[in-house]
Design an enzyme around this catalytic site. Structure first.
Site, PDB file in Angstrom:
ATOM      1  CD  GLU A   1      -2.855   1.371   2.519  1.00 38.54           C
ATOM      2  OE1 GLU A   1      -3.786   1.947   2.347  1.00 38.54           O
ATOM      3  OE2 GLU A   1      -2.551   0.270   3.324  1.00 38.54           O
TER       4      GLU A   1
ATOM      5  CG  ASP B   1      -1.888 -16.522  12.969  1.00 36.93           C
ATOM      6  OD1 ASP B   1      -2.385 -16.355  11.898  1.00 36.93           O
ATOM      7  OD2 ASP B   1      -2.356 -17.401  13.607  1.00 36.93           O
TER       8      ASP B   1
ATOM      9  CG  HIS C   1      -3.328   8.217  -0.433  1.00 39.62           C
ATOM     10  ND1 HIS C   1      -3.313   6.647  -0.414  1.00 39.62           N
ATOM     11  CD2 HIS C   1      -3.794   8.317   0.955  1.00 39.62           C
ATOM     12  CE1 HIS C   1      -3.189   6.137   0.859  1.00 39.62           C
ATOM     13  NE2 HIS C   1      -3.499   7.271   1.621  1.00 39.62           N
TER      14      HIS C   1
END
Lengths: 389, 389, 389, 389
Positions: A86, A290, A381
C-alpha cells in the site's frame, strides 16, 4: 492427468517438490509461478509452517524510523520494517515517527497479558451449570496441574466463568511466554477438559471452542478482558510541532477526534482511531506473526486531550495484540531478520516487540489523523500511491 | 553517523538504493537483512506500493485444491495459493475442499458491492443538519457529477444519511470496478464535499473521515450495509461424506454450531463462524490485496441447517470483502502470478476472485469445525504445526 | 375451589367482575388488593387496554417545570408530569429545567420518523434471495397499495433490504400519524407479505418477525435507522449559570463527559449519557405510552462541546423514541389528563409530545451530570430518597 | 401570577399541597387532573418516592395465572399482576402460563447477583494506572471495610478492573439484600473512593460514574457480568401440547427461533427473544420497581433445542434483572399489595420475586412466539387490542 496436488511421502519440503507442484499447476492452469519459485532459504526449515509448499509471496518491505520508544522493555531508537503493497503507508508512519521523536518519544505500557481457550459445558439445566461453576473454583489447582502438564511454557492464570441457559462457558487464561500460544493453550485446555469429563458427573457434553475466546475475531469480550497483550502507547506533543511538521493545530486535531468518536459510536466500530491495522498488518507480515491475528489487534481505544501549555495528549490502547518472537513464522528467513533488526528475536523479546508495535501504531495514527485534517491526505495518496486506484 | 534513512532524489526505486538502506540498517543495528535482500523483480515497478524499499518478506505459499465453485463468475475447479506461516492451515483448507468437491461444490453469490467514504458535516444545530440532508437528496445529480469527474472507474451509487446532534454523516457508496477503490472514493468524495463547502450556506465545517465508512475496522454498519463485496458461499453436504471424510456426524456439527452461536452472541463477536480470517489473510498476502482489509473481511455470518435426507446445509456470508484484481499490489511479481493462477488478474476479474475467496473460506469453516468436534484438532496441530507453541 | 381466574362472557369490563377477581385472589392468596381496587374511572373504557382487569397501580406523579422548549411543534413553557417511585427524580429534572430555562430554553428537532415491521423471506439459496430483492424494488407500488389497504393512517414510506445466507430481510418503514403504530404496521406488513406469498414463485417461507425491527429491544439498527421519532434536544448554557446553579464548571462537566464516552465505548453501552430512561419511563407511565418502549428509547447519543465565550453546548439525540397521543393507553383517565396538561392529547399532538420528552430528558442529563461532578449526588439521594436503600 | 410550582416548607406531602399544585396547574394549563387527584393512600408515606406530588397515574392491572414455578425460592402456583395499557398482553401471558403449567411448570435458577458502581481513576500515564490496579488488589480488605461502613446491608463482593489510556475503571460489585441497591452502592463506593483519594499518591482525579456500571442502560458488560440478578427460566414442553394449545409445531417454532437468532445477530440486538420487556415493565409498574430498570432487564439470551421424544426445550436467561422487595416504591399502597399477592413483600422476598419474574417472561416468550408462527398474532391484536392503532 490427475488433478491431485503432488506430494512426497519421503520429504515433502524440498526445492524439487515445490518445483514439481509448480509444474503441476502450470499444466493445470498455464501459470508456473516463476517469481514465486525464487526464494533464498532451504525448504527443510518449513515443516510446521506450511503444507503443499510451492514458493513464496515476495512482499515489499519499507523501513521507517527511527522510532523513539520510552517503554519498559523497548527503550531507545528503532527502525521498523513494514511489509506492505500500500503506497503512502511507510511514508506516513515515517512522518509520524519524526513528530513523536521530536516530541520526546512514545511511552508504552503493557497492562495485561493472557491467551485463552474457552470451552462450553452443557448440563441438564442452569442449576447444574451453576453448581459446576462452584466445583471449578474449588478444583482450580487440579485443573491448573492437568493443563500445565501439557506445556513447558504455558501457565494457567485464572478461569473466567460466563453462563446462559444450561451452559457454563469457561475462559481459561494462560500466560505463554514469548509464543503467541493459541495452540499451546488449546492443548492445555483440552487436557483439563478431558479430566473434567472423566470425573465430573452430570456433564452432558463439552465443546472445546465456544466463541468465548474469539480466536481470529473481534469481540467485546477481548476488548474488555484482553487477548494477547494489552498495550497502551501515549505521547504528549507540543502544539508548535504539530503546526510546523503536520501543518495543522492541536485544536483542529482535537475537534476531528470528537467527530471520529461520535461517528464511531453510532456506527458500532471496534476502533475509534484512524487506521491502526495498516501498521499492524505490515509489521506482522514482516516479522512472521500469524497475520490473521490482525483481526483481534484491530480493536483499539483512542483517547486524546488538550493538555496544558498548548500540548496535545494522545494515547492508543490495543487490547488484543497477539504477538510472538518465538515459534510460528518468527524463525523463517526474512521474518527472523526483521525481528533481529528490532532486537526482539527469540526468547525474552515478546514484550519488547509488543511495545514497539504499539509505539509504531501511535505514530501512524497521528500522521494519518493530521493529514486528513490538513487536507493533505488525498494529495499525498496521489503522490505516493499512484498504483492505487 | 546520521540516523536518517538514506533516500535518493533521482531514483529511489533501485537495487542499489535498497542495498544502501540495508547497509545503513546494518550499521545501525548489526543486521543486514541478507534474505530480505533477495528478490526476483525489478524495483522500478514499486513506486505506488512502498517507500524506503529495502527488500522483501518471503512468505511461504502452499497450494490447496482443487476447489469446486459453482459461482456466477467463478465456475469449475481452482487451485488456491495460501501465503501463511501457520502450520495446518493449508492442509485444513485442502481437506475442506475435498469434502465440498465430493459434495458437488460451493455455490457463491455476490449480493452487494460498494466502496465508501463517509464525511461528517457540522451545522449550528440539528435543524440545519436536517435541512442539509434534504438538500443533499435534491442535489444528488450534481454531487454525482462532481465526484465522478475525478475518476474514470468510480460511480457514485447512492448516499446514505445518518444523523446525531448537530452533525449529518453522509456515506457515499461507489462502485469501483476491479479496484478495491478506497483512494478513488476518497478523492471523489472530497471533490463533492469541496463543492458543497463552496455553495452551501451555514456549513460550519466538514470532516472527510468520520468513522462511518470504517476503513480497516470492523463495524456494525459494514455488517449491515456492506463494504466491498457481500458474498455468500453455500453448500449442501451429504451426511455420509461428513462421516466418511470428517469422522463426525451432521448432528454433532449442528449442535456445535448452536454453541458457537450462543457463545458468540454473549461475547459480542463480529463473526459466529470458526476462523475465516485465516484463509482470507493467506489469500490476501498471496494475491497482493491490502492485507489490513482482513479486518473488515473478518466479519462473517454463518448459518447452518439440518437439511432433508440427512444432509447438512452450511453457508457463510462475508459482508465486507474488499478485494481487487487491478491496481494496488495486484500487479507485483508473485502477487500477479497468484491471481493469474486463478484466472483473475486484471480488469474483469474481481467478482470471480471474490467468489473464489468465499468458496475457499467455506471449506476452511467446515474443516476446522469438524476437526474440533472430532477432537482431531489438537492432534492435527501437533502433527502439522510443530513449530507453533 | 377452581384455580381459574373468573371471567364473564357478557361484559368482563365491570367493577363487579374486577371485584370478583379480587375476591378470587383473596381466596387464593389471602390478599384482596384493597387499594388497587380503588380507581376513579368506568372499566367499560378498558377493552383494548387490559384483560382480566382487577384494579389499578397507583403510581405517584410529581410535576416539574416550567420547561422552556424552542421546538418546531412545542413552543413555550410546559409543566411535566412524572410518574415514578424513585425519590430525587422529580427534584433533579426540575433543577435541570431551571438551568435550561435561564439559559434560554431547549431547542428540539425531529429528524426522522418511522415505525417498522421486518419480515424474513427464505429461499433455496442466496441467489434467489437476491433476485427477490430486485423484485421487491420493482413492485414497491403494489406492496404499498396492499399494505396501506389495511390502515387509514399508516403509510409505507420505504423498504430497507438486508441479506445473509439464503434469507432476505425486509424492513418496512411506515409513518403512523399520532399513534405509535406497532400493531398497525404489523397488520399492514402481513397483508403485503401474504400477497407476496401468493404471487412470488420460489419462496420457501416467510416469517413476519425476524429481529430486524427489534420491537422492545435495543439494537444497533434502530440507533442507526430510527424507530419511532429521532429527536435531538440541544442547548447552549452560559458557564456562569453552571457555576451559580450547579456548583461546578463547564470544564469539569466537559472532562466528565469524556470519561463517560470512554467508559461507555469500552463497556459497549447503548447510551453514552447519564440516565435518560429515568425521565422517559416516568413520562411514559404518566401519559399512557407503551412503557416497554422505554427499551428502544433508552438508546441515546450525547455530544457536548466547549462553546465560545465560556458556554457549554450539550445535546442528546434519542434515535428511537416511540410515542403516541392517540390510541393505546393515551385515552385512559389519568393518562389523558397528563397529555392534556401538555396540550398534546389526540390527533396532531405526537410531534409536540416527542419534542417535550426530549427537552425534558436534556434537563435531567444536565442535572444528574452536574450533581455527580459537584459530589452532591450521594448527598441529594440521602436527602430526597430516604426510602431507597 | 407566578409560574413557580407551589411547595410547602412545613409538610409538602399532604392532600392539600397536592390539591394546591393541581389548582396551580389548572390555572396555568386549564387542566386540573381530576382523575389523577383520586388516590386511596395518605401522601405522608411518599417522602423518598416523589417530589412535587400532585396525584397518581392509575395504570390498569390485569391478572394472569396461575403460573407454576419450580424454583429454589418460588415454588408452586402464583397469580401475576400486570400493570399495562397494552391490550393482548395479559391474555397472551396467561395463554403461555397455561401451556407451561400443563408442561409441568417453569424451572428457575439465579446464577449470579450483584449491584455495581464503577468509578474511573485518572493518572499521569497508563503505567501509573496499572500500578494503582495492583494496589487496589492489595488493599481490597480496607476498601471493603470503608465501603461497608456506610451500609447495614451492602457487602462488597469483589472489584473488577478494566483499563484504557491513563484510566483505570473499577467495577465495585456488591450484594444488597432485598433492595435493588443502586443508591446504597453509590454511597459505599464513594466512601471507598474518597479514602483512596486521601491516601493514594499520584491520583489526578476520580469520577464516581464512568459508564462501566451502566445504570439504566443496556450494555455488553452487564450481559456478560450481570447487574442485579442473573436468572434463567427453562422448560421442556411436550410437542403434543404445542399442537393442541398453540396450534403450531415444535419444528415450526424451532425454525422461527433460528430466524430470530440470525436476524438479531445482524441487527445487533440486545435480546434474541420475542418481547420480554413487555412482561417485565408490567410487573415492575405493578410492584413498585424502578421502572427505568426495564432497560437493563431488556437484555435476554434465548436458547432452544429440539429435545428427545418430540419435546421442545426453551430457556431464557435475563442477565440484568434488577428487582427489590424492600425499599423504593415497594412499600406504597398498591405496589405492596401486588408483592404480597406473590408472597414476596419485604425482607427475604427478592430472590423469590426474581424467579417469578423470569418464569412469567418465559410464558410470554412462548405465547407470542407461537402466535406469530401460527399467524394468530395480527388476528389476536385485532380482537383484544382494538384501542391500539
Amino acid at each position: 492427468m490427475s488433478n491431485r496436488i503432488p506430494r512426497s511421502r519421503d520429504n515433502d519440503y524440498t526445492r524439487e517438490m515445490a518445483e514439481a507442484r509448480r509444474q503441476f499447476l502450470k499444466e493445470q492452469t498455464g501459470n508456473g509461478l516463476k517469481h514465486a519459485g525464487q526464494y533464498s532459504f532451504d525448504p527443510s526449515m518449513l515443516p510446521g509452517n506450511i503444507e503443499h509448499f510451492i514458493g513464496v509471496a515476495q512482499v515489499p518491505i519499507g523501513v521507517a524510523g527511527p522510532l523513539l520508544v520510552n517503554g519498559e522493555y523497548a527503550r531507545g531508537e528503532f527502525y521498523i520494517p513494514l511489509a506492505t503493497t500500500e503506497g503512502t503507508l511507510v511514508a506516513s508512519y515515517n512522518r509520524g515517527m519524526k513528530l513523536l521523536r521530536e516530541s520526546g518519544g512514545v511511552t508504552t505500557t503493557i497492562s495485561d497479558d493472557a491467551m485463552q481457550r474457552a470451552p462450553a459445558f452443557v448440563f441438564k439445566s442452569a442449576r447444574e451449570a451453576r453448581e459446576f461453576g462452584l466445583w471449578v473454583k474449588e478444583n482450580f489447582g487440579e485443573l491448573k496441574r492437568r493443563a500445565e502438564a501439557t506445556t513447558q511454557v504455558g501457565r494457567l492464570r485464572n478461569i473466567e466463568q460466563y453462563s446462559a441457559s444450561r451452559f457454563l462457558f469457561l475462559r481459561f487464561n494462560f500466560t505463554t511466554g514469548d509464543a503467541a500460544g493459541q495452540n499451546m493453550v488449546g492443548k492445555a485446555t483440552k487436557a483439563a477438559c478431558d479430566w473434567i469429563r472423566s470425573v465430573y458427573p452430570g456433564l452432558e457434553n463439552y465443546y472445546l471452542e465456544s466463541n468465548f475466546a474469539t480466536d481470529k475475531k473481534s469481540s467485546r469480550i477481548n476488548i474488555l478482558h484482553t487477548r494477547g497483550k494489552r498495550v497502551t502507547a501515549e505521547a504528549r506533543i507540543p502544539g508548535r510541532l504539530i503546526e510546523e511538521l503536520m501543518h495543522t493545530s492541536v485544536d483542529a486535531i482535537y475537534r476531528a477526534r470528537q467527530v471520529l468518536n461520535l461517528g464511531g459510536m453510532l456506527a458500532g466500530v471496534n476502533n475509534n482511531g484512524n487506521h491502526s491495522p495498516n501498521g499492524i498488518a505490515a509489521m506482522f507480515i514482516a516479522t512472521g506473526q500469524d497475520v490473521a491475528n490482525v483481526v483481534e489487534a484491530s480493536a483499539a481505544v483512542v483517547h486524546s486531550e488538550l493538555a496544558p501549555q498548548g500540548d496535545f495528549y494522545y494515547s492508543i490502547t490495543i487490547p488484543s495484540l497477539i504477538v510472538a518472537t518465538y515459534g510460528g513464522g518468527t524463525g523463517l528467513a526474512t521474518q527472523r531478520e526483521c525481528l533481529e533488526l528490532l532486537g526482539c528475536y527469540g526468547r525474552g523479546g515478546v514484550r519488547k516487540f509488543a511495545e514497539i508495535v504499539a509505539a509504531t501504531i501511535l505514530c501512524g495514527e497521528l500522521s494519518l489523523g493530521t493529514a486528513v485534517i490538513a487536507e493533505e491526505w488525498v494529495a499525498s495518496h496521489d503522490k505516493y500511491g499512484r498504483n492505487r486506484p
